[in-house]
Write a protein that holds these residues in place. Structure first.
Motif, PDB file in Angstrom:
ATOM      1  N   ILE A 193      -7.019   0.413  -3.979  1.00 35.25           N
ATOM      2  CA  ILE A 193      -6.354  -0.518  -3.055  1.00 35.25           C
ATOM      3  C   ILE A 193      -6.816  -1.931  -3.430  1.00 35.25           C
ATOM      4  O   ILE A 193      -6.013  -2.806  -3.683  1.00 35.25           O
ATOM      5  CB  ILE A 193      -6.727  -0.202  -1.578  1.00 35.25           C
ATOM      6  N   LYS A 194      -8.131  -2.127  -3.453  1.00 32.29           N
ATOM      7  CA  LYS A 194      -8.717  -3.336  -4.024  1.00 32.29           C
ATOM      8  C   LYS A 194     -10.231  -3.226  -3.968  1.00 32.29           C
ATOM      9  O   LYS A 194     -10.776  -2.331  -3.322  1.00 32.29           O
ATOM     10  CB  LYS A 194      -8.245  -4.609  -3.319  1.00 32.29           C
ATOM     11  N   SER A 195     -10.897  -4.143  -4.661  1.00 32.28           N
ATOM     12  CA  SER A 195     -12.345  -4.240  -4.546  1.00 32.28           C
ATOM     13  C   SER A 195     -12.639  -5.465  -3.704  1.00 32.28           C
ATOM     14  O   SER A 195     -12.184  -6.562  -4.029  1.00 32.28           O
ATOM     15  CB  SER A 195     -12.998  -4.381  -5.912  1.00 32.28           C
ATOM     16  N   THR A 196     -13.382  -5.266  -2.624  1.00 36.40           N
ATOM     17  CA  THR A 196     -13.573  -6.362  -1.662  1.00 36.40           C
ATOM     18  C   THR A 196     -14.946  -7.011  -1.756  1.00 36.40           C
ATOM     19  O   THR A 196     -15.177  -8.023  -1.109  1.00 36.40           O
ATOM     20  CB  THR A 196     -13.376  -5.854  -0.215  1.00 36.40           C
ATOM     21  N   GLU A 197     -15.866  -6.420  -2.535  1.00 33.31           N
ATOM     22  CA  GLU A 197     -17.207  -7.016  -2.584  1.00 33.31           C
ATOM     23  C   GLU A 197     -17.952  -6.591  -3.833  1.00 33.31           C
ATOM     24  O   GLU A 197     -17.627  -5.574  -4.461  1.00 33.31           O
ATOM     25  CB  GLU A 197     -18.018  -6.630  -1.344  1.00 33.31           C
ATOM     26  N   PHE A 198     -18.955  -7.390  -4.167  1.00 31.85           N
ATOM     27  CA  PHE A 198     -19.756  -7.160  -5.372  1.00 31.85           C
ATOM     28  C   PHE A 198     -21.231  -7.358  -5.037  1.00 31.85           C
ATOM     29  O   PHE A 198     -21.592  -8.322  -4.373  1.00 31.85           O
ATOM     30  CB  PHE A 198     -19.344  -8.151  -6.464  1.00 31.85           C
ATOM     31  N   VAL A 199     -22.055  -6.405  -5.493  1.00 35.78           N
ATOM     32  CA  VAL A 199     -23.509  -6.570  -5.398  1.00 35.78           C
ATOM     33  C   VAL A 199     -24.055  -6.487  -6.815  1.00 35.78           C
ATOM     34  O   VAL A 199     -23.871  -5.472  -7.498  1.00 35.78           O
ATOM     35  CB  VAL A 199     -24.151  -5.482  -4.510  1.00 35.78           C
ATOM     36  N   PRO A 200     -24.700  -7.552  -7.295  1.00 36.26           N
ATOM     37  CA  PRO A 200     -25.169  -7.534  -8.680  1.00 36.26           C
ATOM     38  C   PRO A 200     -26.437  -6.711  -8.846  1.00 36.26           C
ATOM     39  O   PRO A 200     -27.144  -6.427  -7.877  1.00 36.26           O
ATOM     40  CB  PRO A 200     -25.467  -9.013  -8.961  1.00 36.26           C
ATOM     41  N   TYR A 201     -26.725  -6.353 -10.087  1.00 42.02           N
ATOM     42  CA  TYR A 201     -28.052  -5.868 -10.439  1.00 42.02           C
ATOM     43  C   TYR A 201     -28.934  -7.097 -10.651  1.00 42.02           C
ATOM     44  O   TYR A 201     -28.458  -8.153 -11.066  1.00 42.02           O
ATOM     45  CB  TYR A 201     -28.032  -5.079 -11.752  1.00 42.02           C
ATOM     46  N   ALA A 202     -30.221  -6.925 -10.388  1.00 40.07           N
ATOM     47  CA  ALA A 202     -31.185  -7.998 -10.637  1.00 40.07           C
ATOM     48  C   ALA A 202     -32.190  -7.521 -11.670  1.00 40.07           C
ATOM     49  O   ALA A 202     -32.514  -6.331 -11.723  1.00 40.07           O
ATOM     50  CB  ALA A 202     -31.915  -8.351  -9.342  1.00 40.07           C
ATOM     51  N   MET A 203     -32.668  -8.446 -12.512  1.00 43.59           N
ATOM     52  CA  MET A 203     -33.802  -8.130 -13.371  1.00 43.59           C
ATOM     53  C   MET A 203     -35.044  -8.711 -12.706  1.00 43.59           C
ATOM     54  O   MET A 203     -35.120  -9.920 -12.463  1.00 43.59           O
ATOM     55  CB  MET A 203     -33.638  -8.724 -14.776  1.00 43.59           C
ATOM     56  N   THR A 204     -35.980  -7.832 -12.371  1.00 42.55           N
ATOM     57  CA  THR A 204     -37.222  -8.280 -11.742  1.00 42.55           C
ATOM     58  C   THR A 204     -38.354  -8.238 -12.763  1.00 42.55           C
ATOM     59  O   THR A 204     -38.271  -7.538 -13.772  1.00 42.55           O
ATOM     60  CB  THR A 204     -37.576  -7.415 -10.517  1.00 42.55           C
ATOM     61  N   GLY A 216     -48.553  -4.756 -11.221  1.00 39.96           N
ATOM     62  CA  GLY A 216     -48.877  -5.229 -12.569  1.00 39.96           C
ATOM     63  C   GLY A 216     -48.904  -4.128 -13.611  1.00 39.96           C
ATOM     64  O   GLY A 216     -49.378  -4.322 -14.726  1.00 39.96           O
ATOM     65  N   GLU A 217     -48.373  -2.943 -13.246  1.00 38.91           N
ATOM     66  CA  GLU A 217     -48.390  -1.799 -14.180  1.00 38.91           C
ATOM     67  C   GLU A 217     -47.143  -1.764 -15.066  1.00 38.91           C
ATOM     68  O   GLU A 217     -47.007  -0.911 -15.922  1.00 38.91           O
ATOM     69  CB  GLU A 217     -48.461  -0.480 -13.387  1.00 38.91           C
ATOM     70  N   GLY A 218     -46.200  -2.659 -14.800  1.00 34.59           N
ATOM     71  CA  GLY A 218     -44.994  -2.759 -15.609  1.00 34.59           C
ATOM     72  C   GLY A 218     -44.625  -4.220 -15.707  1.00 34.59           C
ATOM     73  O   GLY A 218     -45.140  -5.044 -14.938  1.00 34.59           O
ATOM     74  N   ASP A 219     -43.739  -4.563 -16.642  1.00 37.18           N
ATOM     75  CA  ASP A 219     -43.401  -5.975 -16.853  1.00 37.18           C
ATOM     76  C   ASP A 219     -42.038  -6.366 -16.285  1.00 37.18           C
ATOM     77  O   ASP A 219     -41.904  -7.395 -15.652  1.00 37.18           O
ATOM     78  CB  ASP A 219     -43.465  -6.294 -18.350  1.00 37.18           C
ATOM     79  N   ILE A 220     -41.019  -5.542 -16.563  1.00 32.32           N
ATOM     80  CA  ILE A 220     -39.673  -5.874 -16.084  1.00 32.32           C
ATOM     81  C   ILE A 220     -38.951  -4.609 -15.641  1.00 32.32           C
ATOM     82  O   ILE A 220     -39.313  -3.497 -16.039  1.00 32.32           O
ATOM     83  CB  ILE A 220     -38.806  -6.585 -17.160  1.00 32.32           C
ATOM     84  N   ALA A 221     -37.914  -4.808 -14.837  1.00 34.30           N
ATOM     85  CA  ALA A 221     -37.080  -3.685 -14.386  1.00 34.30           C
ATOM     86  C   ALA A 221     -35.689  -4.214 -14.088  1.00 34.30           C
ATOM     87  O   ALA A 221     -35.504  -5.402 -13.839  1.00 34.30           O
ATOM     88  CB  ALA A 221     -37.676  -3.050 -13.133  1.00 34.30           C
ATOM     89  N   MET A 222     -34.710  -3.307 -14.126  1.00 33.52           N
ATOM     90  CA  MET A 222     -33.379  -3.609 -13.598  1.00 33.52           C
ATOM     91  C   MET A 222     -33.270  -2.861 -12.280  1.00 33.52           C
ATOM     92  O   MET A 222     -33.593  -1.675 -12.200  1.00 33.52           O
ATOM     93  CB  MET A 222     -32.275  -3.110 -14.530  1.00 33.52           C
ATOM     94  N   THR A 223     -32.804  -3.568 -11.237  1.00 31.92           N
ATOM     95  CA  THR A 223     -32.806  -2.955  -9.918  1.00 31.92           C
ATOM     96  C   THR A 223     -31.629  -3.487  -9.103  1.00 31.92           C
ATOM     97  O   THR A 223     -30.889  -4.350  -9.567  1.00 31.92           O
ATOM     98  CB  THR A 223     -34.168  -3.236  -9.231  1.00 31.92           C
ATOM     99  N   LEU A 224     -31.461  -2.964  -7.903  1.00 31.93           N
ATOM    100  CA  LEU A 224     -30.392  -3.449  -7.025  1.00 31.93           C
ATOM    101  C   LEU A 224     -30.866  -4.728  -6.341  1.00 31.93           C
ATOM    102  O   LEU A 224     -32.048  -4.877  -6.037  1.00 31.93           O
ATOM    103  CB  LEU A 224     -30.045  -2.381  -5.979  1.00 31.93           C
ATOM    104  N   SER A 225     -29.934  -5.651  -6.106  1.00 32.29           N
ATOM    105  CA  SER A 225     -30.365  -6.971  -5.650  1.00 32.29           C
ATOM    106  C   SER A 225     -30.998  -6.944  -4.262  1.00 32.29           C
ATOM    107  O   SER A 225     -31.858  -7.761  -3.974  1.00 32.29           O
ATOM    108  CB  SER A 225     -29.214  -7.966  -5.702  1.00 32.29           C
ATOM    109  N   GLU A 264     -39.938   2.320  -5.843  1.00 26.22           N
ATOM    110  CA  GLU A 264     -41.086   2.715  -6.674  1.00 26.22           C
ATOM    111  C   GLU A 264     -41.171   1.862  -7.938  1.00 26.22           C
ATOM    112  O   GLU A 264     -42.258   1.428  -8.334  1.00 26.22           O
ATOM    113  CB  GLU A 264     -40.984   4.206  -7.033  1.00 26.22           C
ATOM    114  N   ILE A 265     -40.027   1.621  -8.568  1.00 24.43           N
ATOM    115  CA  ILE A 265     -40.000   0.805  -9.788  1.00 24.43           C
ATOM    116  C   ILE A 265     -40.570  -0.589  -9.522  1.00 24.43           C
ATOM    117  O   ILE A 265     -41.381  -1.112 -10.293  1.00 24.43           O
ATOM    118  CB  ILE A 265     -38.546   0.692 -10.305  1.00 24.43           C
ATOM    119  N   ASN A 266     -40.140  -1.192  -8.416  1.00 22.28           N
ATOM    120  CA  ASN A 266     -40.604  -2.545  -8.104  1.00 22.28           C
ATOM    121  C   ASN A 266     -42.061  -2.556  -7.656  1.00 22.28           C
ATOM    122  O   ASN A 266     -42.774  -3.527  -7.902  1.00 22.28           O
ATOM    123  CB  ASN A 266     -39.678  -3.199  -7.074  1.00 22.28           C
ATOM    124  N   ALA A 267     -42.496  -1.453  -7.047  1.00 27.27           N
ATOM    125  CA  ALA A 267     -43.912  -1.348  -6.676  1.00 27.27           C
ATOM    126  C   ALA A 267     -44.785  -1.319  -7.931  1.00 27.27           C
ATOM    127  O   ALA A 267     -45.882  -1.882  -7.954  1.00 27.27           O
ATOM    128  CB  ALA A 267     -44.145  -0.105  -5.819  1.00 27.27           C
TER     129      ALA A 267
END
Length: 362
Positions: free
Chosen positions: A135-146, A226-235, A218-221
């Motif tokens: 029908i249509k797409s009414t909204e967008f939520v980006p991925y974030a790199m943390t 400081g046990e990881g450097d970067i991640a892709m996650t939901l905004s 968990e990924i962001n935790a």
């Protein structure tokens, strides 16, 4: 549509032969009587999931504003398991009421697109993005790199990419797992970063050690510790951890600018139009119905959704979701976005040996 004529009581869509009219605030039934029963919106997920909340807010906007003279029902269907969206479509296409346009469901694109490559849904159900009657797409939520705090690159994604290239394999990228939309986005950015840096074919532009993590929280935790450097996650998760002072946010996916309060460039802005003309990654929330519903029912449902999305209550509720931008993308625009994602995902999934054996990729 253009060329609409309006009398004080009614507006008619002059561009369409369907004779869709709104009297007062209420969309009138079509000449064939549609709809003469309630309309159901399905969330193909557990109760309380983001799609289910969207369905309820759509229902509230339609009912509270008397947009149509029928009730709107919502249904959670986590049982459409393996192929989610495509099982939902199959169900709607096989249901007599569904065929007429009385059952709609929610999909997030390009997530549903990746299924066409990574599972046997094409063989099992004959799935095809153009069968998804959006029908249509009414909204967008980006991925974030943390990123972890106090890293040498600070909050600069360009500096992160340079650091990774100077120290290949040292950065710990905490991933949601190969084949996830988030990981496909990261891998595509890595390919483009290689092009940008003029690296030889097949070299990673963001060379990292990939560690598969758990949930988004968990990924962001892990980054927070400081046990990881970067991640892709939901905004929304990124913002929560950022607000708590536990991570930095470097960039966002998609074609929209970075959401408030962030003032970082998106990946599209960082790479520029030539290297990344369209960034399909993120969650484009869409409503779809039966593949072959009558054209006038389809046009009527577009008008219903337009009227619901225009209500201040609906907009206020949706914009409370961190990172969310309202958008208005048509069926054809969403098909195009899907096809871009499909073409981008193909070589990445191929390299990871994740294309299903039943799929014959281009």
């Amino acid at each position: 549509g253009g060329g609409a004529t309006a009398s004080p009581a009614a507006t008619t869509d002059g561009a369409s032969a369907c004779n869709i009219t709104v009297e007062g605030d209420t969309l009138q039934p079509l000449e064939d009587g549609f709809p003469d029963q309630p309309i159901t919106i399905i969330s193909i997920d557990d109760p309380g999931a983001p799609d289910g909340i969207y369905a309820l807010e759509m229902k509230t906007a339609i009912e509270d504003n008397n947009i149509i003279d029928q009730r709107v029902l919502t249904e959670d269907r986590p049982d459409f398991g393996t192929y989610g969206t495509w099982e939902g479509l199959e169900y709607i296409n096989n249901d007599p009421a569904g065929q007429e346009g009385y059952i709609l469901a929610i999909a997030t694109i390009p997530g549903a697109t990746v299924d066409l490559l990574a599972t046997d849904v094409v063989e099992q159900l004959g799935a095809d993005i153009r069968n998804l009657n959006i029908i249509k797409s009414t909204e967008f939520v980006p991925y974030a790199m943390t990123s972890r705090k106090d890293a040498p690159w600070g909050t600069d994604v360009g500096a992160l990419i340079e650091h990774a290239q100077q120290n290949p394999g040292e950065l710990r990228y905490i991933s949601r797992g190969p084949g996830s939309g988030l990981d496909l986005a990261f891998k595509q950015y890595s390919q483009i970063a290689a092009q940008q840096a003029g690296l030889p074919e097949g070299e990673e532009g963001i060379p990292v050690e990939e560690i598969v993590g758990g949930s988004h929280a968990e990924i962001n935790a892990v980054l927070g510790a400081g046990e990881g450097d970067i991640a892709m996650t939901l905004s929304d998760v990124a913002k929560q951890f950022y607000d708590d002072g536990r991570v930095e946010v470097l960039t966002f996916s998609g074609n929209a600018p970075a959401p408030d309060p962030f003032e970082v460039p998106t990946m599209k802005e960082h790479f520029g139009e030539e290297l990344l003309p369209s960034d399909p990654w993120g969650q484009n929330r869409t409503l779809f119905g039966a593949t072959d519903m009558p054209e006038c029912h389809y046009e009527w449902l577009i008008r219903m959704v337009d009227l619901a999305v225009a209500t201040p209550g609906f907009q206020e509720q949706r914009l409370a979701v961190p990172g969310l931008a309202l958008q208005d993308l048509s069926r054809e625009e969403m098909w195009e976005l899907s096809e871009t994602a499909y073409e981008n995902a193909c070589p990445i999934l191929k390299a990871a040996d994740l294309i299903d054996a039943t799929v014959d990729p281009p």
